[in-house]
Design a protein around this motif. Structure first.
Motif, PDB file in Angstrom:
ATOM      1  N   PRO A  65       6.383   0.994  -1.207  1.00 36.45           N
ATOM      2  CA  PRO A  65       5.133   0.440  -0.664  1.00 36.45           C
ATOM      3  C   PRO A  65       5.322  -0.258   0.688  1.00 36.45           C
ATOM      4  CG  PRO A  65       5.381  -0.140  -2.968  1.00 36.45           C
ATOM      5  CD  PRO A  65       6.672   0.455  -2.525  1.00 36.45           C
ATOM      6  N   ARG A 106       0.835  -1.203   0.000  1.00 33.19           N
ATOM      7  CA  ARG A 106       0.000   0.000   0.000  1.00 33.19           C
ATOM      8  C   ARG A 106       0.866   1.248   0.000  1.00 33.19           C
ATOM      9  NH1 ARG A 106      -5.383  -0.354   0.845  1.00 33.19           N
ATOM     10  NH2 ARG A 106      -6.173  -2.396   1.363  1.00 33.19           N
ATOM     11  N   CYS A 107       0.320   2.295  -0.573  1.00 33.20           N
ATOM     12  CA  CYS A 107       1.007   3.583  -0.625  1.00 33.20           C
ATOM     13  C   CYS A 107       1.050   4.171   0.789  1.00 33.20           C
ATOM     14  CB  CYS A 107       0.259   4.524  -1.563  1.00 33.20           C
ATOM     15  SG  CYS A 107       0.938   6.196  -1.595  1.00 33.20           S
ATOM     16  N   ILE A 166      -1.068  -0.865  -4.367  1.00 34.88           N
ATOM     17  CA  ILE A 166      -0.205  -0.656  -5.528  1.00 34.88           C
ATOM     18  C   ILE A 166      -0.014  -1.994  -6.237  1.00 34.88           C
ATOM     19  CG2 ILE A 166       2.037   0.115  -6.356  1.00 34.88           C
ATOM     20  CD1 ILE A 166       2.207   1.934  -3.912  1.00 34.88           C
ATOM     21  N   CYS A 172       2.470   5.202  -7.224  1.00 34.29           N
ATOM     22  CA  CYS A 172       1.110   4.976  -6.751  1.00 34.29           C
ATOM     23  C   CYS A 172       0.141   5.399  -7.849  1.00 34.29           C
ATOM     24  CB  CYS A 172       0.838   5.766  -5.480  1.00 34.29           C
ATOM     25  SG  CYS A 172      -0.883   5.642  -4.931  1.00 34.29           S
TER      26      CYS A 172
END
Length: 50
Positions: free
Chosen positions: A49, A10-11, A18, A40
């Motif tokens: 990430p 995840r961002c 992502i 992203c």
């Protein structure tokens, strides 16, 4: 890192998932750890990430 092979994580900026297709670079550090940078798709920021 997420265990799903099609997702990098995840961002850290916006929390968006992502996908693996957004990977920009993957490298190994001198201590043997793998690091990645991706863009992203939601906030268009280059991130590592989580």
């Amino acid at each position: 890192m997420n265990s799903d092979a099609s997702e990098l994580g995840r961002c850290p900026e916006c929390g968006e998932r992502i996908p693996e297709t957004w990977l920009l670079i993957q490298y190994e550090t001198s201590d043997g750890k793998t690091r990645i940078w991706a863009e992203c798709p939601a906030c268009e920021t280059v991130v590592s990430p989580e």
